[in-house]
Structures are given as C-alpha cells and as structure tokens.
Motif scaffolding. Structure first.
Motif, short mmCIF file in Angstrom:
data_model
loop_
_atom_site.label_atom_id
_atom_site.label_comp_id
_atom_site.label_asym_id
_atom_site.label_seq_id
_atom_site.Cartn_x
_atom_site.Cartn_y
_atom_site.Cartn_z
N GLU A 239 0.84 -1.19 0.00
CA GLU A 239 0.00 0.00 0.00
C GLU A 239 0.88 1.24 0.00
O GLU A 239 1.73 1.41 0.87
N VAL A 240 0.67 2.13 -0.97
CA VAL A 240 1.52 3.31 -1.10
C VAL A 240 0.74 4.61 -0.91
O VAL A 240 1.35 5.68 -0.84
N TYR A 241 -0.58 4.52 -0.81
CA TYR A 241 -1.37 5.75 -0.66
C TYR A 241 -2.74 5.37 -0.12
O TYR A 241 -3.36 4.40 -0.56
N ARG A 242 -3.23 6.15 0.85
CA ARG A 242 -4.58 5.98 1.38
C ARG A 242 -5.08 7.33 1.87
O ARG A 242 -4.45 7.96 2.73
N ARG A 243 -6.20 7.81 1.35
CA ARG A 243 -6.77 9.08 1.76
C ARG A 243 -8.30 9.02 1.62
O ARG A 243 -8.84 8.27 0.80
N ASN A 244 -9.00 9.85 2.38
CA ASN A 244 -10.41 10.13 2.16
C ASN A 244 -10.49 11.41 1.34
O ASN A 244 -9.98 12.46 1.77
N LEU A 245 -11.10 11.34 0.14
CA LEU A 245 -11.05 12.45 -0.79
C LEU A 245 -12.44 12.80 -1.33
O LEU A 245 -13.33 11.94 -1.40
N ALA A 246 -12.58 14.03 -1.75
CA ALA A 246 -13.84 14.49 -2.32
C ALA A 246 -14.03 13.91 -3.72
O ALA A 246 -13.05 13.66 -4.44
#
Length: 268
Positions: A239-246
C-alpha cells in the motif's frame, strides 16, 4: 439457440436414395448461447476449445491446454503477443463486474507478463475494454497468484474476455489456472478512477509520479455526494497511498521504490 447458457451442437448427415442410406458423416461442433454471470471457468478438453486462440506475432507459439491449465510457451527471439479469448458472457448495460483470475509462471526466475481486456468480439481489434493492466507474473507456486480487475460495460450484449500474453522473449511458460466473473455491482459503487497515469522520474531516480482523478459518479451515472476512501497499491501487495477524498478530486503523489524494475499500480 439455447435460452440461457452454453450448448454445443453438431449434426450427422446421411444420404438416402431408393430406400438405401449411406453412413453418417458428422459435422464440426459449434458453441451456441452465452455464459451467465456469476461464472467460473477452469480448463479441460471441453471448455478450452470454447476459447479463441490468436497467434498475433505469427511465431507458431500459441495458447494450448496443458494438464488442466491454459499454457503459453516462450519464443527464443520474439516478445510474446498471444491472445486467449473467452466464450461469450451475457452482460448488462452500464454495469461493472468484478473479475479475477489465477495465473502462474513456470518459476520465479522466469517472470512472465499478462494483461486482460474485454470486448464484444473475438478479434484483437475488439479488445477495447481495459480489465487488468500489464502485470508481472512471477509466482511459480502450485496455487499461482491472483490478479483482479473490473469489466465495465456501456451496452448490453455478449462480451468476451481477452488474456494477452506479453512476456519478454526467452522466458518460459505462462499459465492461466482459472478465472471468474462475479455478479454485477450495485449501482451505488463508485465508477473507476479517470486519467490514471504512472510516470517514471525523468532524472532516473527510483521513484514514479502517480496521478489520477477520483470518480465523481457511481456505476449508475449518479453523482457521488460523500468523500471516498482511495487506496493505491503497488504490485497488488504494497500500500503506497490511502486518503479520504472528495468526489472528482485530482490526485498526484510520488512513490519511491527500492530497485529498478517494472511495477503495477492499482487504485481502489
């Protein structure tokens, strides 16, 4: 034509004249109908001939049935360019279907490469839907490795899945053990990300710039109104990226790797 499912049909013909009848001659066997989802495919003497084999680089090497697996062997001089295209699957319009397959290399020291596409035909030109991007297959274990993606349709009809062997020359054998198409996702699921691009560092640094746009509508075409959790993995594991995004948000980030090589990024 069968109302649902696959049916194999052949005919026997005999000539009759003056009350005398010749011996029967059998025609070739044709496959009618289409598979329904969810479906699961393994390979044997019955199911493998339902697939279309295309030797796109004309090197005489093609997909064959080998002890319950679809096998593609190597060329000494040419990169692999060979297709195994599935029998028809009846899919609905504007729908997303989860797809997965188990693939295998002869051994890890001879890594293979494969991509999966789909389309409404059994030619190379018909394979216009990206299902799984080019992926390195370096697992020679008995179970092989799982690769996964989605089949996204824009109209109802019969679709075919195309497995495209693209290994480098002088590798070994690439195998497909099985594949599955699951029931279509609910219309509430987000559509796929847009404009996904991975760009190697122009100065040769061991990193890549990954960019894409978060979906703004679901698979039914309706606007998404809440934030989405976005996860990016490298080679299906790291896993290289994890975000909550619009919804509709642009994303761009750099990912550093430990060694030079080919890497595959997946966004979910």
């Amino acid at each position: 034509t069968p109302s649902a499912g696959i049916e194999k049909v052949s005919y026997k013909v005999a000539a009759v004249y003056d009350s005398k009848m010749s011996a029967f001659t059998s025609s070739n066997t044709v496959t009618l109908g289409s598979y329904q989802v969810p479906m699961s495919m393994t390979f044997n003497e019955t199911t493998f001939p339902e697939h279309t084999v295309i030797d796109a680089n004309n090197d005489g090497k093609t997909w064959i049935l080998n002890f319950g697996k679809a096998m593609m062997t190597y060329s000494f001089t040419l990169q692999m360019d060979d297709w195994l295209i599935s029998p028809p699957l009846a899919l609905q319009a504007n729908s997303t279907y989860p797809f997965k397959a188990r693939v295998q290399a002869y051994e890890s020291s001879y890594p293979e490469r494969i991509e999966v596409k789909a389309g409404m035909g059994t030619t190379v030109e018909a394979m216009t839907i990206d299902v799984i991007p080019p992926t390195t297959v370096d697992d020679g274990s008995y179970e092989g490795m799982e690769i996964s993606g989605q089949i996204v349709t824009d109209q109802a009809g019969n679709y075919h899945i195309g497995f495209h062997g693209i290994s480098d020359a002088y590798m070994y054998n690439l195998y497909i053990l099985s594949y599955e198409v699951e029931a279509r996702l609910s219309g509430e699921f987000p559509s796929a990300v847009a404009d996904l691009m991975v760009t190697p560092d122009p100065d040769g640094m061991l990193e890549a710039q990954v960019s894409f746009t978060v979906p703004s509508v679901n698979v039914s075409g309706e606007d998404i109104t809440e934030e989405l959790e976005v996860v990016v993995t490298r080679d299906g594991e790291t896993e290289v990226y994890r975000r909550n995004l619009a919804p509709g948000a642009p994303v761009s980030f750099a990912d550093a790797v430990a060694a030079a090589g080919e890497y595959t990024y997946t966004v979910t």
